[in-house]
Design a protein around this motif. Structure first.
Motif, PDB file in Angstrom:
ATOM      1  N   ASN A   3       0.840  -1.186   0.000  1.00  0.00           N
ATOM      2  CA  ASN A   3       0.000   0.000   0.000  1.00  0.00           C
ATOM      3  C   ASN A   3       0.883   1.248   0.000  1.00  0.00           C
ATOM      4  N   ARG A   4       0.543   2.250  -0.810  1.00  0.00           N
ATOM      5  CA  ARG A   4       1.329   3.485  -0.881  1.00  0.00           C
ATOM      6  C   ARG A   4       1.372   4.209   0.452  1.00  0.00           C
ATOM      7  N   GLY A   5       0.259   4.202   1.163  1.00  0.00           N
ATOM      8  CA  GLY A   5       0.228   4.835   2.476  1.00  0.00           C
ATOM      9  C   GLY A   5       1.193   4.176   3.444  1.00  0.00           C
ATOM     10  N   TYR A  37       3.225  10.400  -4.240  1.00  0.00           N
ATOM     11  CA  TYR A  37       1.994   9.909  -3.623  1.00  0.00           C
ATOM     12  C   TYR A  37       1.031  11.017  -3.220  1.00  0.00           C
ATOM     13  N   GLY A  54      -5.105   4.822   4.824  1.00  0.00           N
ATOM     14  CA  GLY A  54      -5.891   3.868   4.054  1.00  0.00           C
ATOM     15  C   GLY A  54      -5.610   3.909   2.565  1.00  0.00           C
ATOM     16  N   HIS A  55      -5.320   5.059   2.052  1.00  0.00           N
ATOM     17  CA  HIS A  55      -5.073   5.229   0.627  1.00  0.00           C
ATOM     18  C   HIS A  55      -3.995   6.288   0.472  1.00  0.00           C
ATOM     19  N   SER A  56      -3.410   6.329  -0.694  1.00  0.00           N
ATOM     20  CA  SER A  56      -2.590   7.503  -0.962  1.00  0.00           C
ATOM     21  C   SER A  56      -3.559   8.543  -1.496  1.00  0.00           C
ATOM     22  N   GLY A  57      -3.059   9.540  -2.074  1.00  0.00           N
ATOM     23  CA  GLY A  57      -3.965  10.574  -2.552  1.00  0.00           C
ATOM     24  C   GLY A  57      -3.810  11.803  -1.703  1.00  0.00           C
ATOM     25  N   SER A  74      -8.034   8.762   6.034  1.00  0.00           N
ATOM     26  CA  SER A  74      -8.449   8.436   4.672  1.00  0.00           C
ATOM     27  C   SER A  74      -7.970   9.506   3.704  1.00  0.00           C
ATOM     28  N   GLN A  75      -8.182   9.254   2.424  1.00  0.00           N
ATOM     29  CA  GLN A  75      -7.733  10.171   1.380  1.00  0.00           C
ATOM     30  C   GLN A  75      -8.431  11.528   1.455  1.00  0.00           C
TER      31      GLN A  75
END
Length: 152
Positions: A3-5, A37, A54-57, A74-75
């Motif tokens: 995962n990126r995160g 990222y 949870g996500h990148s972004g 979260s993102q």
């Protein structure tokens, strides 16, 4: 694939190392990942164990923010301050997507902040808050979205 995160968090933790040479190398890698990222968390930010992205972004966190243990972000989350310090986030807190936390607010432990919320006032412990401006909805199932807590 990792995962990126998680990848970003690993380099963030490594960049906080006390060895100057190791710190510089990790800091360079962290800056590359920050651009790639779109995650902007300073290596000076105080973050507890069990931190989870949870996500990148797009994610922006002010360096004066204090983040407790087992916090999920979260993102599209922004935590910032125009004057003084940013937020203090307690343990076992879930912050949903597209949340803005503004100024020196305190988010109590075991709280949940719903998607799209704008937090401008303190959130008590064990609360679920949502809305623009965030209001407490209930005190049922606090921190229910925090899974696989890291325990020392």
């Amino acid at each position: 694939m990792i995962n990126r995160g998680f990848n970003y968090c690993v380099w963030l933790r490594l960049s906080q190392h006390h060895n100057r040479f190791f710190h510089k190398i990790c800091f360079i890698v962290l800056n590359v990942k920050r651009i790639k990222y779109r995650i902007d968390i300073s290596h000076k930010t105080k973050i507890g164990y069990g931190f989870y992205l949870g996500h990148s972004g797009p994610l922006v966190i002010n360096p004066t923010t204090i983040i407790g243990n087992n916090v999920n972000l979260s993102q599209y989350t922004s935590i910032g301050a125009n004057n003084g310090n940013a937020a203090v986030i307690g343990d076992n807190v879930y912050i949903g997507p597209n949340v803005c936390i503004i100024e020196n607010v305190k988010i109590g432990k075991n709280s949940t902040i719903g998607a799209g919320s704008v937090v401008t006032k303190d959130i008590p412990e064990n609360a679920t808050a949502v809305g623009n401006y965030a209001k407490v909805l209930n005190y049922k199932n606090p921190g229910e979205y925090i899974k696989n807590k890291f325990v020392i």
